[in-house]
Design an enzyme around this catalytic site. Structure first.
Site, short mmCIF file in Angstrom:
data_model
loop_
_atom_site.label_atom_id
_atom_site.label_comp_id
_atom_site.label_asym_id
_atom_site.label_seq_id
_atom_site.Cartn_x
_atom_site.Cartn_y
_atom_site.Cartn_z
N LYS A 78 7.45 0.91 1.61
CA LYS A 78 8.11 0.13 0.55
C LYS A 78 9.48 0.71 0.20
O LYS A 78 10.47 -0.01 0.18
CB LYS A 78 7.28 0.14 -0.73
CG LYS A 78 5.99 -0.60 -0.69
CD LYS A 78 5.27 -0.52 -2.02
CE LYS A 78 4.88 0.90 -2.41
NZ LYS A 78 3.91 1.54 -1.52
N LYS B 289 5.42 8.23 -8.09
CA LYS B 289 5.95 9.26 -7.18
C LYS B 289 7.44 9.51 -7.45
O LYS B 289 7.96 10.56 -7.11
CB LYS B 289 5.79 8.79 -5.72
CG LYS B 289 4.59 9.35 -5.00
CD LYS B 289 4.71 9.21 -3.48
CE LYS B 289 4.77 7.78 -2.99
NZ LYS B 289 5.06 7.60 -1.56
N LYS C 188 0.84 -1.21 0.00
CA LYS C 188 0.00 0.00 0.00
C LYS C 188 0.88 1.27 0.00
O LYS C 188 1.96 1.25 0.58
CB LYS C 188 -0.84 -0.07 1.28
CG LYS C 188 -1.71 1.10 1.57
CD LYS C 188 -2.32 0.89 2.96
CE LYS C 188 -2.96 2.17 3.48
NZ LYS C 188 -2.03 3.26 3.71
N ASP D 225 -1.35 -1.15 -5.10
CA ASP D 225 -2.74 -1.33 -5.51
C ASP D 225 -2.74 -1.73 -6.98
O ASP D 225 -2.64 -0.88 -7.84
CB ASP D 225 -3.53 -0.04 -5.28
CG ASP D 225 -3.20 0.53 -3.91
OD1 ASP D 225 -2.15 1.18 -3.78
OD2 ASP D 225 -3.98 0.32 -2.97
#
Ligand code: ADP
Ligand code: MG
Length: 291
Positions: A18, A44, A13, A130
């Site tokens: 991560k 990102k 998530k 996701d």
């Protein structure tokens, strides 16, 4: 014969840790003597920041927008301890598939034999969890990565994302897709948090690779643009990441997970809710802390 490159994908998530965990694994593997590439696949594009002193690197998609042909060497940047850093990048906000960067970057490196030329031991993909868009499933579906690890805390939304990932892995497992190596349990500071994630792992027939506590050492290191391995190599947290990296290096047999269906997940969560309530009211005690 060329050595086999171990390709690993880390999913989870958004905001679960991560990139922090992946960067510390990369840093730890590099200190163990391995040649590592960290491949940021989150639009990102901040996966490799703490390997580069907090600096952002140009992404593959940005570079391709600027000129028609891009050499692999234009988008691979050296970071801490010789780790190769790549950011796939994302589309302009609101336009196109956010997984586009992964597909494009992987294709570019394949054409140019980039991994083989760099004589890598590990490629670690840091991927948004996701799996809503086909692009994000690419490392699993196309068998690019061999082993998938998921970062999850004991929070329901993190577990929910991990369970969705397991569904994706199970779906492609018979057609050459990547299999699940295990769960990296992040932000596990309370005994009940460990119990929850342990229970989820056993229900979905997978294993916990390592329990990583939430630690201010990580925050301090990040604020200095560094991994914990670099900024606080003697800390307990660094030791935890090094042990995790060793387990990942030694890991061989990944498996098809058994995701819970919607009703099972609901029931599982409700069961834990009752237990936590009982803990709060003192009807039961937290075995790790009290007895
Ligand atoms: P993601 O890549 O999953 O979106 P990040 O790795 O960027 O998440 O982590 C989000 C924030 O949580 C960062 O500020 C990071 O420092 C913090 N964080 C993650 N794991 C830990 C940990 N074990 N201890 C302390 N802070 C953590
Ligand atoms: Mg990230």
């Amino acid at each position: 014969m060329a050595k086999k490159i171990k390709q690993i994908a880390i999913y989870g998530k958004g905001g679960i840790g991560k990139s922090t965990t992946t960067s510390n694994i990369s840093a730890a593997l590099s200190t163990l003597g391995y040649k590592v590439m960290q491949f940021g696949c989150d639009p990102k594009s901040d996966s490799t920041n703490t390997l580069r002193g907090g600096e952002y690197i140009p992404t593959v998609l940005d570079s391709l927008r600027e000129k028609p042909t891009v050499k692999a060497s234009d988008v691979i940047f050296e970071g801490y301890n010789g780790i190769y850093c790549v950011e796939a990048g994302g589309p302009a906000p609101g336009v196109g598939c956010a997984g586009r960067g992964i597909i494009t970057a992987v294709e570019l490196f394949k054409q140019q034999n980039a991994f083989e030329k760099l004589d890598l031991d590990f490629v670690i993909y840091d991927v948004l969890g996701d799996v809503v868009c086909g692009g994000f499933a690419v490392p699993i579906r196309e068998g690019i990565a061999e082993h998938v690890f998921t970062v999850s805390s004991s929070d329901f939304m993190a577990v929910y994302a991990a369970n969705n990932l397991f569904k994706g892995i199970a779906k492609y497992s018979n057609s050459g897709g990547a299999l699940l190596g295990g769960i990296i349990a992040n932000s596990i500071n309370k005994p009940y948090a460990k119990d929850i994630i342990d229970d989820f792992a056993s229900r979905t027939k997978t294993r916990i690779m390592q329990y990583v506590p939430r630690s201010v050492t990580v925050t301090q290191s990040e604020l200095r643009g560094k991994t914990t391995i670099e900024a606080a190599p003697d800390s307990n947290q660094a030791k935890i990441y090094i042990e995790l990296a060793k387990r990942i290096a030694a890991h061989e047999n990944s498996m098809t997970p058994s995701p819970l269906d919607a009703a099972e997940l609901r029931e599982w969560a409700a069961g834990w809710s009752d237990q936590l309530l009982a803990l709060e009211t003192g009807d039961i005690t937290d075995k790790g802390e009290n007895i």
